[in-house]
Design an enzyme around this catalytic site. Structure first.
Site, mmCIF file in Angstrom:
data_model
loop_
_atom_site.group_PDB
_atom_site.id
_atom_site.type_symbol
_atom_site.label_atom_id
_atom_site.label_comp_id
_atom_site.label_asym_id
_atom_site.label_seq_id
_atom_site.Cartn_x
_atom_site.Cartn_y
_atom_site.Cartn_z
ATOM 1 N N TYR A 125 0.563 -1.248 -0.045
ATOM 2 C CA TYR A 125 0.215 0.184 0.029
ATOM 3 C C TYR A 125 0.762 1.315 -0.049
ATOM 4 O O TYR A 125 0.328 2.398 0.418
ATOM 5 C CB TYR A 125 -1.004 -0.206 1.101
ATOM 6 N N LYS A 172 6.029 -14.304 4.079
ATOM 7 C CA LYS A 172 6.118 -15.187 2.890
ATOM 8 C C LYS A 172 7.606 -14.861 2.281
ATOM 9 O O LYS A 172 8.062 -14.879 1.222
ATOM 10 C CB LYS A 172 5.430 -14.583 1.665
ATOM 11 N N ASP A 205 0.200 -18.298 3.909
ATOM 12 C CA ASP A 205 -0.825 -19.231 3.507
ATOM 13 C C ASP A 205 -1.162 -20.058 4.488
ATOM 14 O O ASP A 205 -2.325 -20.579 4.633
ATOM 15 C CB ASP A 205 -0.435 -19.672 2.214
ATOM 16 N N ASP A 229 -4.261 -6.663 6.425
ATOM 17 C CA ASP A 229 -5.714 -6.413 5.797
ATOM 18 C C ASP A 229 -6.544 -7.551 5.772
ATOM 19 O O ASP A 229 -7.659 -7.613 5.992
ATOM 20 C CB ASP A 229 -5.311 -5.320 4.442
#
Ligand code: NAD
Length: 334
Positions: A125, A172, A205, A229
Site C-alpha cells: 500500500y 512469505k 498461506d 488487511d
C-alpha cells in the site's frame, strides 16, 4: 477528567449511521467530548480530485485523536483511498485490530481472542504503482527496516502490556526473500528483547489455514500491510462478521479509531448496519484518552446485550435497526 477534543469523520455509506451511534453511547457513558466534525467522504472530493483532507489532518494533529467512519474508494476511479492517505500522512504506523468472540453470535467458533498488529504505512500500500504499457501495470512493495522494527516493537510492547503469551509473525520470506525476509529479520531482532513472549513464525498461506481450522491457538499476529488487511476480514469472519471488529490506527501522539469494515454500500441507508464495531472502537478511544472506566462500561454493555441476544441487527441474527440496537446498548452501559 476534563473535556476532550476529538475529531469526528462520519465517512460515507453506513459511516454516518454507525458513528452517530458511537457518539451517542460515548456521551451517555458520561465522558465530555467536544466533537470537531469533518466531512471527507467519497462525495466530498473537490473538482480537482482532492478531498478537503488538510484541514481535517491539521485538526487531528491538534487534538491527537479522531473517531472515523468508513470511506468508499471505488476501484478503477483513479482516486487514492482517503483512509490510506490519512494513515500515511499522519504516520499512523500501527493498525491494531482485536478479534474477540461475542457471546451468542452465530459464528463458526467461540473463545477466539486474538489481536492483529498490521504495519500501516508501506508494503503493497505504499502507493507506488504505475502502468508500464497498455497491457502491464506494476506496484512496488516497499519494506523498510525502520518501519518493520517500529511495528515489531509495537507488537511486542502490546503483548507485554496485555500479558499475551505469543507473537506470530506472518510472512512469505521463502518467496519474497528480500522484502518479507527483511520484515522477518526485524521481527526476530526485536523478539530477542522480549524473552518472556514466544515468537512464532508462520508463512502467510499456512497461517490462513491454521486460522480457519484452529483460531483459538492464536494470540498476537504481526503482519506486513496487505497480509494484515486480509487477515483482519478473515478473522472477523471467524467471530461472526465485520460488524463486530474495531480498529485503532496509532502513531506518535496521534490515533484514529474506526471499524475494520468498509462503507457497506449494499446496506447503506437502510438503517440496519451493526454499530458494534464503531462503538467498540469508541471504547478503545476512551481507554486511549485515559477514560478506562467509561470504556469498560461500554464494552460490558455491548457484551451484555449479546448475552441476552435481544435487539441485535440482522447480520448477527436479529431483526433490530441500528437505532434500536444503539438504544439497547445505551440502556446496558449506563
Ligand atoms: P465492506 O466492509 O463495506 O462490506 C463487506 C460486507 O460486510 C458487506 O456485505 C456489508 O454489508 C457487510 N458489513 C460491513 N459492515 C457492516 C456492518 N457494520 N453491519 C452489517 N454488515 C456489515 O467491504 P467492501 O464492500 O469490500 O467495501 C466497500 C467500500 O468500503 C469500498 O469502497 C472500500 O474501499 C471501503 N472500505 C473502507 C474502509 C475504511 O474506510 N476504513 C475499510 C474497508 C473498506
Amino acid at each position: 477528567m476534563g473535556k476532550h477534543s476529538v475529531v469526528l469523520i462520519p465517512g460515507d455509506g453506513v459511516g454516518p449511521e454507525v458513528t452517530a451511534a458511537a457518539q451517542k453511547v460515548i456521551e451517555a457513558a458520561g465522558v465530555e467530548i467536544e466533537w470537531r466534525i469533518f466531512e471527507v467522504g467519497a462525495e466530498d472530493w473537490g473538482p480537482h480530485g482532492a478531498p478537503p483532507l488538510e484541514a481535517a489532518m491539521e485538526e487531528i494533529r491538534r487534538c491527537g485523536v479522531a473517531l472515523k467512519g468508513p470511506i468508499t474508494t471505488l476501484p478503477n476511479s483513479g482516486l487514492r483511498s482517503v483512509t490510506v492517505m490519512l494513515r500515511q500522512n499522519l504516520g499512523l504506523y500501527a493498525n491494531l485490530r482485536p478479534i474477540k468472540s461475542m457471546p451468542g453470535v452465530p459464528s463458526r467458533y467461540q473463545d477466539v481472542d486474538l489481536v492483529i498488529v498490521r504495519e500501516n504505512t508501506e508494503g503493497l500500500y505504499s502507493g507506488i504503482e504505475r502502468r508500464v504499457n497498455a497491457d502491464t501495470a506494476e506496484a512496488i512493495r516497499r519494506i523498510t527496516r525502520e518501519a518493520s522494527r517500529r511495528i515489531a516493537r509495537f507488537a511486542f510492547e502490546y503483548a507485554r502490556r496485555q500479558r499475551r503469551q505469543a507473537v506470530t509473525t506472518a510472512h512469505k520470506a521463502n518467496i519474497l526473500q528480500l522484502s518479507d525476509g527483511l520484515f522477518l529479520q526485524c521481527a526476530r531482532e526485536v523478539a530477542a528483547d522480549y524473552p518472556e513472549i514466544e515468537h512464532r513464525e508462520r508463512i502467510i498461506d499456512a497461517l490462513c489455514m491454521d486460522l480457519v481450522l484452529d483460531p483459538q491457538r492464536h494470540d498476537v499476529l504481526l503482519c506486513p500491510n496487505l497480509y494484515g488487511d486480509i487477515l483482519s476480514d478473515l478473522a472477523a469472519g471467524l467471530i461472526g462478521g465485520l460488524g463486530l471488529a474495531p480498529a485503532a490506527n496509532i502513531g506518535e501522539g496521534l490515533a484514529i479509531f474506526e471499524a475494520v469494515h468498509g462503507s457497506a454500500p449494499d446496506i447503506a441507508g437502510q438503517g440496519i448496519a451493526n454499530p458494534t464495531a464503531v462503538i467498540l472502537a469508541g471504547a478503545m478511544m476512551l481507554a486511549h484518552l485515559g477514560e478506562e472506566a467509561a470504556a469498560r462500561k461500554i464494552e460490558e454493555g455491548v457484551r451484555e446485550l449479546y448475552v441476552r441476544g435481544e435487539h441485535l441487527t440482522p447480520d448477527v441474527g436479529g431483526q433490530a435497526s441500528t437505532e434500536e440496537m444503539t438504544e439497547a446498548i445505551l440502556a446496558m452501559s449506563v
